[in-house]
Design a protein around this motif. Structure first.
Motif, short mmCIF file in Angstrom:
data_model
loop_
_atom_site.label_atom_id
_atom_site.label_comp_id
_atom_site.label_asym_id
_atom_site.label_seq_id
_atom_site.Cartn_x
_atom_site.Cartn_y
_atom_site.Cartn_z
N LEU A 44 -2.02 -53.86 10.56
CA LEU A 44 -1.71 -52.71 9.46
C LEU A 44 -0.18 -52.77 9.19
CD1 LEU A 44 -4.46 -49.96 10.40
CD2 LEU A 44 -4.64 -52.02 8.83
N GLN A 45 0.52 -53.06 10.28
CA GLN A 45 2.07 -52.78 10.13
C GLN A 45 2.39 -51.70 9.58
OE1 GLN A 45 3.08 -56.52 8.32
NE2 GLN A 45 2.56 -57.88 9.98
N LEU A 46 1.97 -50.36 9.90
CA LEU A 46 2.28 -48.96 9.45
C LEU A 46 3.71 -48.86 9.78
CD1 LEU A 46 -0.90 -47.08 10.13
CD2 LEU A 46 -0.06 -48.18 8.10
N LYS A 47 4.43 -47.96 9.25
CA LYS A 47 5.80 -47.55 9.39
C LYS A 47 5.70 -46.92 11.01
CE LYS A 47 7.84 -46.67 4.93
NZ LYS A 47 8.34 -45.84 4.15
N LYS A 48 6.94 -46.83 11.48
CA LYS A 48 7.08 -46.25 12.66
C LYS A 48 6.79 -45.08 12.74
CE LYS A 48 10.43 -46.47 16.77
NZ LYS A 48 11.93 -46.64 17.29
N TYR A 49 6.22 -44.57 13.83
CA TYR A 49 5.66 -43.10 14.11
C TYR A 49 4.68 -42.67 13.16
CZ TYR A 49 9.92 -43.05 17.13
OH TYR A 49 10.69 -43.34 18.04
#
Length: 311
Positions: A44-49
């Motif tokens: 998914l490579q979501l944003k950090k946190y």
């Protein structure tokens, strides 16, 4: 990433993993996968946190909160009727439960959501915060979490037993929406029996109605000027000095007998306020009974159709 690895994932996740799209709504199971489904967040490579709404750990956290919601649904009406426990044995438990829901409010600001217009998973922290803060969810979550009685005690240094705190505690019932959302997910999950999921839901609705009505009916008796002229005072004159569980037992007995239309007549309204409440409760029971019968009929028909198809 090898083609063999990609092929084991739903199409929307394969597209996102290859950088083609972030669309997660093409297949409904991709949006809300079944309980226990393990999805590698690396795809998914979501944003950090940022937390994916179907992350396994987050789903377990939500399930844990549902257990706390069940406690809140029981304790809120109970503490209204028997206010001694609200400042006594149940107060530490209430504060602990409120602390968990306060943590969930903070956590919600980091949970990605699905944009229904574009069907994209939004992981921008600013957009997540604006969406949560501009809707009814945030103010109601905060209002249902604040320990008003403890705050009053800290400010004034006194423990106040006013009825207003009992009614403010009823704001915790806002948390019941979590249970409703859980049942919706379970009903769509093929891993669970639709019949038993709906059956448990109907039982839960009935138990909550019985519990709430009984507690409020006892509250009416405790606030009448003449205790002897109440539904329970006619049987037990010193009911205010008797044990809490005795009053709760009588309340549940009255509520169940009234709901089932048995009407033994041993516990009945003695004053105008109680008679009005009885009328409203019986009218409510007509609708509840129709709801239960309609749903049970639907379940039987649904089961019969499945049996016919399988045959």
């Amino acid at each position: 990433m090898s083609s063999e690895t990609r092929s084991s994932l739903p199409l929307p996740l394969r597209r996102h993993a290859s950088g083609e799209s972030k669309n997660l709504a093409t297949v409904s199971s991709s949006i809300l996968p079944a309980f226990g489904t393990v999805i590698d967040e690396g795809y998914l490579q979501l944003k950090k946190y940022t937390i994916a709404p179907y992350d396994r750990r987050y789903r377990w956290w939500q399930t844990f909160l549902v257990g706390l919601v069940i406690y809140s649904a029981w304790s809120s009406p109970f503490e209204l009727a028997f206010k001694k426990v609200a400042t006594g044995s149940l107060m530490p438990v209430d504060l602990t439960v409120d602390a968990f829901f306060a943590a969930d409010i903070i956590l919600t600001f980091f949970v990605a959501y699905l944009d229904k217009s574009t069907y994209l998973l939004v992981d921008d922290h600013k957009k997540i915060a604006i969406r949560y803060a501009t809707k009814l969810w945030l103010p109601m979550d905060v209002a249902s979490t604040l320990p008003f009685q403890s705050i009053y005690r800290i400010i004034t240094g006194k423990m106040h037993h006013d009825e207003v705190f009992g009614f403010l505690n009823l704001l915790r019932l806002w948390r019941l929406r979590r249970v409703s959302e859980l049942f919706k997910r379970l009903e769509k999950d093929t891993r669970f029996s639709y019949f038993w999921t709906r059956y448990i839901k109907l039982i839960s609705v009935t138990l909550f109605a019985v519990h709430s009505a009984g507690c409020f009916y006892f509250w009416l008796a405790t606030h009448h000027k003449i205790p002897k002229e109440t539904w329970i005072g006619a049987q037990i004159e010193d009911f205010k000095q008797r044990s809490i569980w005795l009053g709760y037992t009588y309340s549940m007995y009255w509520s169940i007998v009234t709901l089932t239309t048995v009407g033994y007549g041993d516990l009945h309204a003695e004053n105008t306020g109680e008679k009005i409440f009885n009328i409203l409760y019986m009218l409510f029971n007509i609708g509840l009974t129709a709801y239960l019968i309609g749903n049970m009929t639907n379940l039987v028909v649904h089961g019969a159709i499945r049996t016919f198809v399988m045959a």
